[in-house]
Design a protein around this motif. Structure first.
Motif, short mmCIF file in Angstrom:
data_model
loop_
_atom_site.label_atom_id
_atom_site.label_comp_id
_atom_site.label_asym_id
_atom_site.label_seq_id
_atom_site.Cartn_x
_atom_site.Cartn_y
_atom_site.Cartn_z
N PHE A 1 0.81 -1.22 0.00
CA PHE A 1 0.00 0.00 0.00
C PHE A 1 0.85 1.28 0.00
O PHE A 1 0.41 2.31 0.47
N ASP A 2 2.01 1.18 -0.60
CA ASP A 2 2.90 2.34 -0.72
C ASP A 2 2.74 2.92 -2.13
O ASP A 2 3.20 2.34 -3.11
N SER A 3 2.10 4.09 -2.21
CA SER A 3 1.86 4.73 -3.52
C SER A 3 3.15 5.09 -4.24
O SER A 3 3.15 5.27 -5.45
N TRP A 4 4.23 5.23 -3.51
CA TRP A 4 5.50 5.65 -4.09
C TRP A 4 6.44 4.47 -4.37
O TRP A 4 7.58 4.67 -4.77
N ALA A 5 5.96 3.26 -4.19
CA ALA A 5 6.80 2.08 -4.41
C ALA A 5 7.23 1.98 -5.86
O ALA A 5 6.46 2.23 -6.78
N VAL A 6 8.51 1.62 -6.07
CA VAL A 6 9.05 1.38 -7.41
C VAL A 6 9.81 0.06 -7.35
O VAL A 6 10.67 -0.13 -6.49
N SER A 7 9.48 -0.85 -8.25
CA SER A 7 10.12 -2.17 -8.27
C SER A 7 11.46 -2.10 -8.99
O SER A 7 11.74 -1.12 -9.71
N PRO A 8 12.31 -3.12 -8.85
CA PRO A 8 13.57 -3.17 -9.61
C PRO A 8 13.35 -3.09 -11.12
O PRO A 8 14.19 -2.60 -11.85
N ALA A 9 12.16 -3.56 -11.59
CA ALA A 9 11.86 -3.51 -13.03
C ALA A 9 11.30 -2.15 -13.45
O ALA A 9 11.10 -1.90 -14.62
N GLY A 10 11.04 -1.27 -12.47
CA GLY A 10 10.53 0.07 -12.79
C GLY A 10 9.03 0.22 -12.66
O GLY A 10 8.49 1.28 -12.97
N ALA A 11 8.33 -0.83 -12.20
CA ALA A 11 6.89 -0.74 -11.99
C ALA A 11 6.62 0.22 -10.82
O ALA A 11 7.39 0.28 -9.87
N VAL A 12 5.51 0.96 -10.92
CA VAL A 12 5.28 2.09 -10.01
C VAL A 12 3.93 1.97 -9.29
O VAL A 12 2.94 1.54 -9.87
N GLY A 13 3.92 2.41 -8.05
CA GLY A 13 2.68 2.65 -7.31
C GLY A 13 2.05 1.44 -6.67
O GLY A 13 2.65 0.37 -6.57
N LEU A 14 0.83 1.64 -6.22
CA LEU A 14 0.10 0.62 -5.46
C LEU A 14 0.04 -0.72 -6.17
O LEU A 14 0.32 -1.76 -5.59
N MET A 15 -0.33 -0.71 -7.45
CA MET A 15 -0.48 -1.95 -8.20
C MET A 15 0.71 -2.23 -9.12
O MET A 15 0.65 -3.12 -9.97
N GLN A 16 1.78 -1.46 -8.94
CA GLN A 16 3.02 -1.69 -9.68
C GLN A 16 2.79 -1.76 -11.19
O GLN A 16 3.06 -2.77 -11.85
N VAL A 17 2.31 -0.67 -11.74
CA VAL A 17 2.04 -0.55 -13.18
C VAL A 17 3.31 -0.04 -13.86
O VAL A 17 3.98 0.86 -13.35
N MET A 18 3.63 -0.62 -15.01
CA MET A 18 4.83 -0.19 -15.73
C MET A 18 4.63 1.20 -16.32
O MET A 18 3.57 1.50 -16.89
N PRO A 19 5.62 2.08 -16.22
CA PRO A 19 5.46 3.47 -16.67
C PRO A 19 5.35 3.64 -18.18
O PRO A 19 5.01 4.72 -18.64
N PHE A 20 5.62 2.58 -18.96
CA PHE A 20 5.44 2.76 -20.41
C PHE A 20 3.96 2.90 -20.76
O PHE A 20 3.64 3.46 -21.81
N TRP A 21 3.05 2.43 -19.89
CA TRP A 21 1.63 2.52 -20.24
C TRP A 21 1.15 3.96 -20.37
O TRP A 21 0.56 4.31 -21.39
N PRO A 22 1.39 4.82 -19.39
CA PRO A 22 0.94 6.20 -19.60
C PRO A 22 1.56 6.84 -20.84
O PRO A 22 0.90 7.57 -21.56
N ARG A 23 2.84 6.56 -21.09
CA ARG A 23 3.50 7.13 -22.28
C ARG A 23 2.81 6.65 -23.55
O ARG A 23 2.53 7.43 -24.45
N GLN A 24 2.55 5.34 -23.64
CA GLN A 24 1.91 4.79 -24.84
C GLN A 24 0.49 5.32 -25.03
O GLN A 24 0.01 5.44 -26.14
#
Length: 197
Positions: A112-135
């Motif tokens: 439940f950490d909104s600022w979490a970033v995984s080693p692969a670069g996934a972000v936020g609560l549900m660890q969404v990859m940042p390429f999605w907003p860009r695409q």
């Protein structure tokens, strides 16, 4: 206006921390850039509709908000998370997600950490990859509760359909661990032990 009962915090048993930390370090969000998934995400970004049964949502808040206090200190943030999880899980009436299972995923993905970033670069609560907003041509706001949960739920729903409602395979695809059952088993354990509604 919603009314929320203040209840005593329900203390839940935790899964062995070592196994959890080890899994989180190794887990990677699925990096497939599926064109069909892109179309679905584009559609939900512009949609504001929410399918909510008022009575069930009231029971939802009263039951789950005390459990979330173990993870999220701000009452407003807890209500925001619960609101968006419930709304997004129920958004598509042709394939609703169990909101409590989505909470279990968030617990495993980010605690439940909104600022979490995984080693692969996934972000936020549900660890969404940042390429999605860009695409999708939208502002990258994955650290914000609403867009993160919205995208995460739609990605999970897409994988559920692709895997013919096989939860274990869909969860593995979401996590980028296809062929391994560790992540799906951990999510299901957290669901049964802590978040089951």
């Amino acid at each position: 206006m919603r009314w929320f009962l203040r209840e005593h915090i329900f203390a839940s048993a935790f899964i062995a921390l070592g196994a959890y930390v080890g899994l989180c370090a190794a887990a990677h969000a699925d990096q497939q850039r599926d064109p069909e998934l892109k179309e679905l995400l584009q559609k939900i970004i512009t949609s504001r509709d929410c399918f909510v049964d008022k009575y069930e949502s009231e029971v939802w808040y009263k039951t789950m908000e005390p459990r979330l206090t173990l993870y999220v200190t701000s009452h407003e943030d807890r209500i925001d998370i619960l609101d968006h999880v419930y709304c997004e899980a129920k958004r598509d009436p042709t394939l609703t997600l169990p909101p409590d299972l989505v909470l279990a995923m968030i617990d495993v993905e980010s605690r439940f950490d909104s600022w979490a970033v995984s080693p692969a670069g996934a972000v936020g609560l549900m660890q969404v990859m940042p390429f999605w907003p860009r695409q999708l041509g939208v502002q990258n706001q994955l650290v914000r509760i609403a867009p993160n949960i919205r995208m995460g739920c739609e990605i999970l729903r897409y994988y559920l359909r692709a895997e013919k409602l096989n939860w274990s395979r869909a969860l593995a695809r979401y996590n980028g661990s296809v062929g391994r059952n560790t992540y799906p088993a951990l999510v299901m354990q957290r669901w049964q032990r802590v978040w089951r509604f």
